[in-house]
Design a protein around this motif. Structure first.
Motif, PDB file in Angstrom:
ATOM      1  N   SER A   1      48.516 -40.735 103.270  1.00  0.00           N
ATOM      2  CA  SER A   1      47.997 -41.406 102.083  1.00  0.00           C
ATOM      3  C   SER A   1      48.842 -42.620 101.706  1.00  0.00           C
ATOM      4  N   GLN A   2      48.186 -43.596 101.128  1.00  0.00           N
ATOM      5  CA  GLN A   2      48.875 -44.766 100.578  1.00  0.00           C
ATOM      6  C   GLN A   2      49.106 -44.619  99.071  1.00  0.00           C
ATOM      7  N   ALA A   3      48.541 -43.585  98.484  1.00  0.00           N
ATOM      8  CA  ALA A   3      48.655 -43.364  97.043  1.00  0.00           C
ATOM      9  C   ALA A   3      50.006 -42.754  96.695  1.00  0.00           C
ATOM     10  N   THR A   4      50.322 -42.783  95.421  1.00  0.00           N
ATOM     11  CA  THR A   4      51.453 -42.034  94.895  1.00  0.00           C
ATOM     12  C   THR A   4      50.886 -40.698  94.449  1.00  0.00           C
ATOM     13  N   ILE A   5      51.395 -39.620  95.024  1.00  0.00           N
ATOM     14  CA  ILE A   5      50.812 -38.302  94.784  1.00  0.00           C
ATOM     15  C   ILE A   5      51.867 -37.345  94.261  1.00  0.00           C
ATOM     16  N   PHE A   6      51.501 -36.641  93.205  1.00  0.00           N
ATOM     17  CA  PHE A   6      52.320 -35.590  92.614  1.00  0.00           C
ATOM     18  C   PHE A   6      51.602 -34.271  92.839  1.00  0.00           C
ATOM     19  N   CYS A   7      52.247 -33.343  93.523  1.00  0.00           N
ATOM     20  CA  CYS A   7      51.677 -32.017  93.774  1.00  0.00           C
ATOM     21  C   CYS A   7      52.449 -30.995  92.946  1.00  0.00           C
ATOM     22  N   VAL A   8      51.720 -30.072  92.350  1.00  0.00           N
ATOM     23  CA  VAL A   8      52.308 -28.988  91.570  1.00  0.00           C
ATOM     24  C   VAL A   8      52.007 -27.680  92.286  1.00  0.00           C
ATOM     25  N   ALA A   9      52.992 -26.780  92.323  1.00  0.00           N
ATOM     26  CA  ALA A   9      52.776 -25.455  92.905  1.00  0.00           C
ATOM     27  C   ALA A   9      53.711 -24.451  92.249  1.00  0.00           C
ATOM     28  N   SER A  10      53.309 -23.206  92.316  1.00  0.00           N
ATOM     29  CA  SER A  10      54.167 -22.120  91.851  1.00  0.00           C
ATOM     30  C   SER A  10      55.065 -21.678  92.991  1.00  0.00           C
ATOM     31  N   GLU A  11      56.309 -21.407  92.670  1.00  0.00           N
ATOM     32  CA  GLU A  11      57.224 -20.819  93.636  1.00  0.00           C
ATOM     33  C   GLU A  11      56.965 -19.320  93.625  1.00  0.00           C
ATOM     34  N   THR A  12      56.473 -18.805  94.730  1.00  0.00           N
ATOM     35  CA  THR A  12      56.053 -17.396  94.772  1.00  0.00           C
ATOM     36  C   THR A  12      57.027 -16.511  95.525  1.00  0.00           C
ATOM     37  N   GLY A  13      58.094 -17.057  96.043  1.00  0.00           N
ATOM     38  CA  GLY A  13      59.009 -16.274  96.861  1.00  0.00           C
ATOM     39  C   GLY A  13      60.212 -15.714  96.130  1.00  0.00           C
ATOM     40  N   LEU A  14      60.301 -15.886  94.836  1.00  0.00           N
ATOM     41  CA  LEU A  14      61.476 -15.417  94.107  1.00  0.00           C
ATOM     42  C   LEU A  14      61.324 -14.013  93.539  1.00  0.00           C
TER      43      LEU A  14
END
Length: 178
Positions: free
Chosen positions: A122-135
């Motif tokens: 991608s050429q866009a500026t992208i912000f991805c959000v996710a939950s940390e599920t391994g803790l």
């Protein structure tokens, strides 16, 4: 133009979405282009009143500057559709997207590879959000373990290709990369 990928992850109710929204909005404000756009790519679906209330809260908090794109399954296609250097995208959230793929009996590995390819090209500026599920503890059933595993693998892939990675705990941000 090289991509600019930001990955914001944290636990449930850590403040990760609010932090990502603020980072994305700040990035959008610095764009000098008249055709700049600010997109919120939502993966959540309102299956009940409680989830609708969460969605409503996020929409109220963001305000009118954001264009909403709903993509519960076809995330990579929407990244490609809106891909240009004058776009800031916030994808919220990858963990909900993995859930949608699981309950929709989709090929999670293929969709994750397609997503990562889309992000990386991608050429866009992208912000991805996710939950940390391994803790947390090891889940007691196969479906929950599959979700944890698929989500954890996707998080690793996105973090590897991201230019910036943040971890949010109790509303506080730790920058992990670079």
């Amino acid at each position: 133009m090289p991509h600019d990928i930001h990955f914001v992850l944290g636990g449930a109710r850590s403040g990760k979405s609010r932090i990502a929204e603020n980072l994305a909005f700040d990035s959008f404000k610095t764009m000098a282009s008249d055709d700049a756009q600010l997109l919120y790519i939502a993966t959540a679906q309102a299956f009940d009143d409680e989830m609708q209330a969460r969605i409503d809260l996020h929409q109220q908090r963001r305000g009118d500057a954001w264009k909403l794109v709903e993509a519960p399954i076809d995330l990579a296609d929407n990244i490609k559709l809106y891909d240009n250097p004058h776009t800031v995208m916030l994808i919220d959230c990858l963990s909900v997207w993995v859930t949608n793929l699981l309950i929709g009996d989709q090929d999670i590995k293929a969709e994750s590879e397609k997503l990562c390819h889309g992000l990386d090209n991608s050429q866009a500026t992208i912000f991805c959000v996710a939950s940390e599920t391994g803790l947390g503890i090891v889940p007691d059933n196969a479906l929950s373990r599959q979700f944890r595993d698929e989500s954890g693998l996707l998080n690793q892939h996105v973090a590897a290709l991201a230019d910036h990675v943040y971890f949010v705990t109790a509303g506080l941000v730790s920058k992990l990369k670079p």
